[in-house]
Design an enzyme around this catalytic site. Structure first.
Site, PDB file in Angstrom:
ATOM      1  N   SER A 158       0.817  -1.208   0.000  1.00 10.96           N
ATOM      2  CA  SER A 158       0.000   0.000   0.000  1.00 10.96           C
ATOM      3  C   SER A 158       0.855   1.264   0.000  1.00 10.96           C
ATOM      4  O   SER A 158       0.352   2.338  -0.271  1.00 10.96           O
ATOM      5  CB  SER A 158      -0.938   0.000   1.210  1.00 10.96           C
ATOM      6  OG  SER A 158      -0.206   0.086   2.396  1.00 10.96           O
ATOM      7  N   LYS A 197       0.070   4.302   6.948  1.00 10.72           N
ATOM      8  CA  LYS A 197      -0.545   5.182   5.952  1.00 10.72           C
ATOM      9  C   LYS A 197      -0.032   6.602   6.124  1.00 10.72           C
ATOM     10  O   LYS A 197       0.544   6.953   7.150  1.00 10.72           O
ATOM     11  CB  LYS A 197      -2.079   5.185   6.136  1.00 10.72           C
ATOM     12  CG  LYS A 197      -2.755   3.836   5.854  1.00 10.72           C
ATOM     13  CD  LYS A 197      -2.822   3.526   4.381  1.00 10.72           C
ATOM     14  CE  LYS A 197      -3.552   2.209   4.118  1.00 10.72           C
ATOM     15  NZ  LYS A 197      -2.829   1.055   4.687  1.00 10.72           N
TER      16      LYS A 197
END
Lengths: 238, 238
Positions: A158, A197
DNA sequence: CTTGACATCGAACAGCAGTTCGCATATACT
DNA sequence: AGTATATGCGAACTGCTGTTCGATGTCAAG
């Protein structure tokens, strides 16, 4: 008379005293509390506790450490042994540069569920085989407190555009806040997982942005988003 | 689902456990070493050492501290009592074995103006003081001979798709050959520079492929392309 | 009321830890 | 040689320290 250069002063010590000083520093860094006289003796090949006691008092007279009389493990280191360091006497800063290498715990995988809860480690000198420890140069931390640093193995892609790939080791510093756009590990109670993230505070919600064009951001309520640490660095062995 | 807010977790502790935790923190800050069971008991008005022991084990189970069994003052605090902290348990840093650490020279920048000159077959005991030394765990080399390893700082973004950015430190092993597609540092006599590229042998020519879609490959004659090393890993501190 | 989990207390034990003392050894200086 | 100083050794003493165990009190659930 007295040379104030710590390096020179350090060289005036006997080999035994240097060994004692080095051992105490390593012991405190490793175990979190100072060694006993006998532990010092065993580590430095000194047969008699009285000799350790004698040299500890010499080191105390020389200003290298303090002792609390009649208390077990009552040793405090006072100043660095090498030049180029602040000669602070403050408690807590006395561990710096024991070695130029620090060990930081790799406590699990991120984006995999909760970080692994580790069993108690009462093994003294032995490593828990289930716990990876990675070693990096202290210089790489650029002053960040070692005790605030830990590592995670990244799972998933990611963050590929942030040059963080599956299998990479990310080095993080524990902190609870961050600025927009910074890469952080966040604990999401609702999902029961920790994820890596980019963080954006949009007021009523938090946007957790993957750095991968093919992946959508995650939106969570601020109460359901706990920042665990900020990414300091990445390591990868291909 | 349990609440992971440490402030809330802290409030779930009994008054006695809070007092113990607070006292330990103050004691360590003041004295430089952790308290004994009896010192905790006196400070917190606990009559029996077994009660202190009991509560210390409760705090250990809750992840608030670690204990080293059967060692005096063998207490380590693991996390602060207030403000959001990761609910992960740390591993205490253990006695360091310096032999597990290797020093590898960072001998320059790749894709830089000045050509990079590799040291001789053995980097030897001495390091040029102007040469940075990177210390990494021997484990990271996974068996590769330390004497064949060196590091370079990357300049430019030609390998961005290989997740290697400007400023990253690449760790290489000295070797003169490689297989197609491997990332290597190559010395280009015609250009007088060393560059980091993916290597492809096309028979009559060598294709040096940047891992950046916006950059064209370099074609060189095999006689004008000397492989210096193969990329083993990457490190980056942001 | 009974049960069981939790918390506390008091006591005892075995080993640990700092201190002290007499004696031995090494080196430098007179 | 003789002396002083620094350092090292071994043993013993006394108090400290972590651990364990049985007993007691509290309180909520069954």
């Amino acid at each position: 008379m007295y040379d104030d250069d710590p390096d020179v002063l350090y060289e005036t010590l006997s080999d035994r005293q240097k060994a004692i000083l080095d051992f105490i520093e390593r012991f405190i860094e490793a175990d979190g509390f100072p060694p006993t006289i006998r532990e010092i003796g065993e580590a430095c090949d000194i047969a008699s506790t009285s000799v350790v006691n004698y040299n500890l008092n010499k080191l105390r007279e020389g200003g290298w450490l303090e002792r609390t009389a009649e208390k077990s493990r009552g040793i405090r280191l006072l100043r660095p042994r090498h030049a180029g360091q602040p000669a602070t006497r403050e408690v807590g800063l006395r561990l710096s540069n024991a070695l130029n290498v620090v060990r930081i715990p790799k406590i699990g995988r991120i984006v995999a569920s909760a970080p692994v809860m580790l069993p108690g480690s009462d093994f003294g000198e032995y490593y828990d085989p289930e716990v990876d420890v990675i070693e990096i140069s202290r210089d790489m931390l650029r002053g960040v407190d070692v005790n605030e640093v830990y590592a995670l193995e990244v799972q998933g892609e990611s963050m590929i555009d942030a040059l963080i790939d599956d299998g990479d080791i990310v080095i993080l510093r524990k902190q609870q806040t961050c600025r927009d756009g910074e890469l952080v590990a966040v604990w999401l109670p609702e999902r029961g997982e920790t994820t890596l993230k980019a963080f954006y505070d949009e007021g009523t919600r938090i946007r957790l942005q993957p750095r991968n064009p093919g992946m959508a951001p995650i939106y969570v309520h601020p109460n359901n988003c706990q920042i665990q640490g900020k990414v300091l660095g990445v390591m990868r062995m291909v």
